[in-house]
Structure formats: C-alpha cells, structure tokens
Scaffold this motif. Structure first.
Motif, PDB file in Angstrom:
ATOM      1  N   SER A  27       2.249  -3.882  -1.726  1.00 28.69           N
ATOM      2  CA  SER A  27       1.685  -2.635  -1.185  1.00 28.69           C
ATOM      3  C   SER A  27       2.589  -2.060  -0.089  1.00 28.69           C
ATOM      4  CB  SER A  27       0.280  -2.905  -0.636  1.00 28.69           C
ATOM      5  OG  SER A  27      -0.251  -1.749  -0.041  1.00 28.69           O
ATOM      6  N   ASP A  81       5.690  -0.604  -1.669  1.00 26.08           N
ATOM      7  CA  ASP A  81       5.355   0.684  -2.296  1.00 26.08           C
ATOM      8  C   ASP A  81       5.330   1.815  -1.270  1.00 26.08           C
ATOM      9  OD1 ASP A  81       5.137   0.352  -5.061  1.00 26.08           O
ATOM     10  OD2 ASP A  81       3.166  -0.581  -4.884  1.00 26.08           O
ATOM     11  N   LYS A  82       4.990   1.455  -0.022  1.00 27.35           N
ATOM     12  CA  LYS A  82       4.923   2.466   1.041  1.00 27.35           C
ATOM     13  C   LYS A  82       6.275   2.662   1.722  1.00 27.35           C
ATOM     14  CE  LYS A  82       0.062   1.430   1.924  1.00 27.35           C
ATOM     15  NZ  LYS A  82      -0.886   0.707   2.811  1.00 27.35           N
TER      16      LYS A  82
END
Length: 401
Positions: A299, A302-303
């Motif tokens: 996550s 992904d950011k």
C-alpha cells in the motif's frame, strides 16, 4: 445334457489390469468430456466390451453420467458421457508461517468454499488445533455428494518424509512433528502431507501459469522460500522427497545467520520476512501499534513511498540471483514466482529481468519465461486438493466420519 459353465475368479493380475483400465477410462472422461464410449475405446486402445463394462461401473459409482446424443458419423448417434465433478470434494490446506489457507474443491478443482486465518507465534499444538478446526469447517460446508469428502491434503513449509512426518520446518520451529499420524487419529479418510512448494508447482501446472510447459520451476516466496520442480511433466520430489529446499541455498558465505544453522541463506535476503526486517530497521510505519505486514508495504509503495519501493527493488535483485542459480542448474522452460511475494510483481518484475540480463549470458535465458503466479497463495492449497483428488480417483471411495 447342457454343461453348466463355472465363472473363474479374478486373479490378482486381472484385478490390477482392470483397475488400471478403469483409471484410464475415468481420466479420459474427466479430461476430455463430453466423449463417447467409442471414442474412449479408440483413443485408449481398449475393446468396446471392456469400455462399456467399466463405464457401467463408473455410472453406478456416480462418478460419470450419460447426457443425450452426440453427432453421428454414420449409424446410430453415440451416447455422450460426462464427468460428475460434484461426486465428491477434496480439502487442501496451505500451512503458511503466518496464516492458514484452506479450500474445499470439487473433483475438477473448482473452489466451493475457502477459509483463511492468521497465525502468529503459535506452538505446534495450537497450529495443529487450528488445522483440525479448519478441516471440520470445510467439511461441514461441503454440499451433499455421493462420496463426501474424499481426503485432506496439507502443504507444509519444510521437509516432509514419505510417512507424512515434518522433519524440519525452521520458520515454524517444527522438528520431527508426525502431522499425518496426529490427523489420522481424528479423521478416518486419506491424509497427505507434502511440501507446500511441491503442491504450489502442481497447482500452477494444473490451474495456473504453468499449463503449457513440461519443465518448470515454481518459487514459493513467502516468509521463507521453497521451490517445486516439474520435470518432463512430472513433479520431482528427489530420493526421499526432500527436493526444493532452495531457501537455504547459500548466496553469501559470510552473511546473516539463519534458523537452519547456516549463514547467508537465500531466504534471508529475498523473502517476505527479509523485506519486513529491512522495513523495521528503517523505521517504516513504526508509529502503528499493529505488526507491519506485506500488504501495508505494498500500500505504501502504491502511494509512492520511495524507501519501500527501493526495498522491493533490492529484494527483487536478490530473488533474481537465486533464480539464476536454479536456471543454471535445471535450464527450465519457465520460472513462476508465487506465494505472497507475487503481490509485489509491479516493482520486482522489472528488476528481476534487468538483473538476469546483467548477470547471465543471453543464450542461457533464451526461451525461458519468467512469470508471476496468478493464483498467488492459492497455488499450494489447490495443488494439495488436486493430489487428494488424483489419489481418490485412482484408489477408490472414502467418506469422512
């Protein structure tokens, strides 16, 4: 006076031949249905009387059924035979270091039900208790069928002997755990214990990325690393079933200390645990009260979190080093990277390709497909369920108690 004929009893050899022929007929129907008796006779090289007799038995056992008429090539239209994939169900469980994933499949490998729980720092007794509970839940969820639950398969991240004893699973801290024997005391159906990477390779071969290849290596990259080998379309287990312990292949003789007692093992640099350790050392997500997970790292990547992206790139480089060693040894057609680290394909695939180009000759990579599993963590439980189904179809009928 009419002579009365006496029927000769079947000899052991005749029974064996019949069993082999019956298995051939059933596999043909399972894999090629819809198919007629005549087509089976022609393809299998068995006479029509033998095929008709065996088909009648399989219909009585509800493993196959008749369905309408096929196309005629002159003469009567043939009756079409279908495989009854709902005639029974298999349980396959992947024992991960930090999770249990179980599936209930029909006899064609279709997932009917699944369960997943997290396990962290549990004793062998606690983990085995969780396995038993998962088996009961999956069995209870099974639809009614003529043969019920036909067997249970458990994939374990460690060395398993032919008796189903886990000789060593370093990441679970298991040593000589008689898992099959323990489960047999509670469940009176066939139980199979296998290395999870072997099961993953079989699952990928049947249902995943490896369907088209005869020689492939499946890399199970989770908390640890293992490998399953399909060579000439057969699962290679080695002399005593211990093949594939590649996570403990040394890539740095003066490297980090491993639980196996050696230094510099591959999984210390290229596994899920390796990347989690690196992230902890960098203080990533240290404000959270919950343990850091691979999902959280993905996550963050992904950011655009560069430190985490760099960690995936570094891990990918180490993964490529081990893969190159295996390619140099086996020269396969395909390498499939699976288990939980397959979730990081986005960042790892480019660096794996780049590292392999830099560190090996072009001819050594020619024709080799490096791919990531689409089944992810499901490769192993699907493979275990498939092992159980194959054993059932070859050996007979059993029901759970």
């Amino acid at each position: 006076m009419m002579r009365r004929e006496t029927q000769m009893p079947e000899t052991g050899n005749q029974k064996l031949v019949k069993k082999i022929n019956k298995s051939i007929v059933l596999k043909m129907i399972r894999n090629q249905a819809p198919i007629s008796r005549a087509a089976i006779s022609q393809k299998a090289g068995l006479n029509r009387g033998t095929v008709s007799s065996l088909v009648s038995e399989l219909i009585d056992e509800q493993l196959i059924s008749e369905s309408g008429m096929g196309e005629s090539r002159g003469g009567r239209k043939p009756v079409i035979l279908l495989f009854n994939q709902a005639a029974g169900h298999s349980i396959g469980i992947d024992l991960g270091v930090n999770y249990l994933l179980g599936v209930l499949t029909d006899l064609k490998g279709k997932v009917v039900e699944e369960r997943k729980i997290e396990i962290h720092s549990l004793s062998a007794e606690e983990i085995i208790s969780s396995i038993k509970s998962m088996i009961r839940e999956l069995h209870k969820s099974a639809p009614e069928s003529p043969n019920g639950t036909v067997g249970i398969g458990i994939g374990v991240p460690g060395i398993v002997n032919h008796e189903g004893e886990v000789l060593l699973a370093p990441n679970l801290m298991w040593d000589h755990i008689p898992l099959k024997k323990i489960l047999e005391e509670e469940f009176s159906i066939p139980i199979l214990i296998e290395n999870e990477a072997n099961a993953g390779a079989y699952g990928e071969k049947l249902y995943g990325a490896g369907k088209e290849q005869e020689n492939l290596i499946y890399i199970s990259a989770g908390i640890g690393i293992g490998a399953g080998l399909i060579l000439n379309n057969e699962l290679y287990r080695g002399l005593k079933g211990y093949s594939g312990e590649v996570g403990h292949m040394v890539i740095d003789v003066e490297g980090k200390h491993c639980r196996c007692g050696r230094q510099g093992c591959w999984e210390l640099y290229a596994s899920e645990q390796a990347i989690l350790n690196e992230a902890h050392a960098l203080g990533i997500n240290e404000d959270s009260a919950d343990p850091l997970t691979l999902e959280q790292l993905i996550s963050l990547a992904d950011k655009g979190h560069q430190e985490v992206i760099d960690l995936f790139i570094k891990t990918g480089k180490y993964l490529a080093v081990g893969i190159l060693n295996m390619i140099n040894t086996f020269n396969p057609e395909q390498v499939i990277i699976g288990n939980r680290m397959a979730m990081a394909e986005k960042w790892m695939k480019p660096v794996i390709s780049e590292t392999m180009k830099e560190q090996s000759k072009e001819f050594n990579q020619e024709g080799i497909d490096i791919s990531f599993s689409k089944l992810a963590t499901h490769s192993s439980p699907l493979g275990m369920a498939a092992f159980i189904t194959e054993n059932f179809l070859e050996s007979g009928i059993a029901q759970i108690h």
